[in-house]
Design a protein around this motif. Structure first.
Motif, PDB file in Angstrom:
ATOM      1  N   UNK A  92      -1.821   8.052  -8.274  1.00 31.27           N
ATOM      2  CA  UNK A  92      -2.450   9.156  -7.567  1.00 31.27           C
ATOM      3  C   UNK A  92      -1.586  10.382  -7.753  1.00 31.27           C
ATOM      4  N   UNK A  93      -1.939  11.442  -7.077  1.00 31.54           N
ATOM      5  CA  UNK A  93      -1.166  12.681  -7.138  1.00 31.54           C
ATOM      6  C   UNK A  93       0.191  12.472  -6.482  1.00 31.54           C
ATOM      7  N   UNK A  94       1.138  13.295  -6.856  1.00 32.94           N
ATOM      8  CA  UNK A  94       2.437  13.271  -6.196  1.00 32.94           C
ATOM      9  C   UNK A  94       2.239  13.514  -4.707  1.00 32.94           C
ATOM     10  N   UNK A  95       2.815  12.631  -3.888  1.00 34.09           N
ATOM     11  CA  UNK A  95       2.681  12.757  -2.441  1.00 34.09           C
ATOM     12  C   UNK A  95       1.501  12.003  -1.859  1.00 34.09           C
ATOM     13  N   UNK A  96       0.790  11.241  -2.682  1.00 36.72           N
ATOM     14  CA  UNK A  96      -0.381  10.504  -2.189  1.00 36.72           C
ATOM     15  C   UNK A  96      -0.010   9.177  -1.536  1.00 36.72           C
ATOM     16  N   UNK A  97       1.241   8.768  -1.648  1.00 38.39           N
ATOM     17  CA  UNK A  97       1.675   7.535  -0.994  1.00 38.39           C
ATOM     18  C   UNK A  97       1.791   6.347  -1.920  1.00 38.39           C
ATOM     19  N   UNK A  98       1.849   6.583  -3.223  1.00 41.30           N
ATOM     20  CA  UNK A  98       1.922   5.496  -4.203  1.00 41.30           C
ATOM     21  C   UNK A  98       3.152   4.625  -3.982  1.00 41.30           C
ATOM     22  N   UNK A  99       4.320   5.223  -3.894  1.00 34.61           N
ATOM     23  CA  UNK A  99       5.553   4.448  -3.739  1.00 34.61           C
ATOM     24  C   UNK A  99       5.579   3.706  -2.415  1.00 34.61           C
ATOM     25  N   UNK A 100       5.194   4.367  -1.359  1.00 35.33           N
ATOM     26  CA  UNK A 100       5.178   3.727  -0.034  1.00 35.33           C
ATOM     27  C   UNK A 100       4.264   2.510  -0.045  1.00 35.33           C
ATOM     28  N   UNK A 101       3.070   2.670  -0.588  1.00 35.55           N
ATOM     29  CA  UNK A 101       2.130   1.556  -0.653  1.00 35.55           C
ATOM     30  C   UNK A 101       2.634   0.475  -1.602  1.00 35.55           C
ATOM     31  N   UNK A 102       3.156   0.871  -2.741  1.00 39.68           N
ATOM     32  CA  UNK A 102       3.657  -0.100  -3.709  1.00 39.68           C
ATOM     33  C   UNK A 102       4.766  -0.964  -3.138  1.00 39.68           C
ATOM     34  N   UNK A 103       5.688  -0.335  -2.428  1.00 37.59           N
ATOM     35  CA  UNK A 103       6.789  -1.096  -1.811  1.00 37.59           C
ATOM     36  C   UNK A 103       6.279  -2.015  -0.706  1.00 37.59           C
ATOM     37  N   UNK A 104       5.312  -1.543   0.079  1.00 41.65           N
ATOM     38  CA  UNK A 104       4.728  -2.381   1.139  1.00 41.65           C
ATOM     39  C   UNK A 104       3.990  -3.573   0.532  1.00 41.65           C
ATOM     40  N   UNK A 105       3.266  -3.346  -0.537  1.00 41.88           N
ATOM     41  CA  UNK A 105       2.543  -4.422  -1.208  1.00 41.88           C
ATOM     42  C   UNK A 105       3.515  -5.412  -1.842  1.00 41.88           C
ATOM     43  N   UNK A 106       4.597  -4.899  -2.398  1.00 37.80           N
ATOM     44  CA  UNK A 106       5.624  -5.769  -2.986  1.00 37.80           C
ATOM     45  C   UNK A 106       6.245  -6.665  -1.921  1.00 37.80           C
ATOM     46  N   UNK A 107       6.506  -6.091  -0.763  1.00 36.81           N
ATOM     47  CA  UNK A 107       7.081  -6.873   0.333  1.00 36.81           C
ATOM     48  C   UNK A 107       6.113  -7.971   0.780  1.00 36.81           C
ATOM     49  N   UNK A 108       4.845  -7.641   0.838  1.00 32.31           N
ATOM     50  CA  UNK A 108       3.830  -8.590   1.312  1.00 32.31           C
ATOM     51  C   UNK A 108       3.571  -9.705   0.287  1.00 32.31           C
TER      52      UNK A 108
END
Length: 186
Positions: free
Chosen positions: A7-23
């Protein structure tokens, strides 16, 4: 499962990716780690494209399951066939830019306002990121259209795998639940 989130910079890609990785327990790879050389200040020296792609392919090949976050739409055609699921995040412009400004301040502090060079880098970054929605972002070096909504929409048309679009200012939990429910159908 091989998942790409962008997504665009600031759309939450890293935050979501890390949360999904943890799950899921899948490793998370951030495209910025491959695009940029380590530098001080960070994000100022681009890695050679062939080296970048080779490094990313190597890292992905070492894992049966993974999550890749970040926009790689202009990295060539060798990556999309690897994805089982591609997730596109789209949030309102004003929310995204506010997040970016907050993130930059949290990362770097007052130096982005007090140091002339760092302030210029900060201002240039915000201008670049702001051009996403109205398709005015130019690629690095001025070689055509940069990371824009239009570029992303065109790239999405070429995908031949599972695809999800998550639009709006949703929470990480809502996004995570949406993806996890979708994965069940694979």
């Amino acid at each position: 499962m091989k998942i790409h989130i962008f997504g665009a910079s600031g759309s939450g890609v890293t935050t979501l990716g890390l949360a999904l990785a943890e799950k899921t327990g899948y490793p998370y790879f951030d495209a910025d780690q491959f695009f940029w050389e380590k530098s001080n200040p960070p994000f100022t020296i681009r890695r050679d494209a062939e080296e970048r792609n080779a490094l990313l392919h190597q890292q992905l090949a070492e894992n049966e399951n993974w999550i890749l976050g970040g926009s790689i739409v202009q990295w060539g055609d060798s990556f999309p066939p690897l994805f089982d699921l591609t997730v596109f995040l789209l949030i309102p412009h004003d929310v995204r830019i506010a997040r970016l400004k907050q993130r930059e301040f949290e990362r770097y502090g007052d130096i982005i306002f007090t140091d002339e060079l760092r302030n210029k880098q900060y201002q240039d970054f915000i201008i670049w990121a702001s051009g996403y929605d109205d398709n005015t972002t130019i690629s690095p070096g001025g070689r055509g259209m940069g990371r824009t909504l239009q570029v992303h929409r065109e790239w999405i048309k070429k995908l031949n795998n599972g695809f999800l679009e998550i639009s709006g200012d949703t929470t990480v939990k809502q996004r995570l639940d949406f993806i996890l429910n979708s994965i069940k159908h694979f």
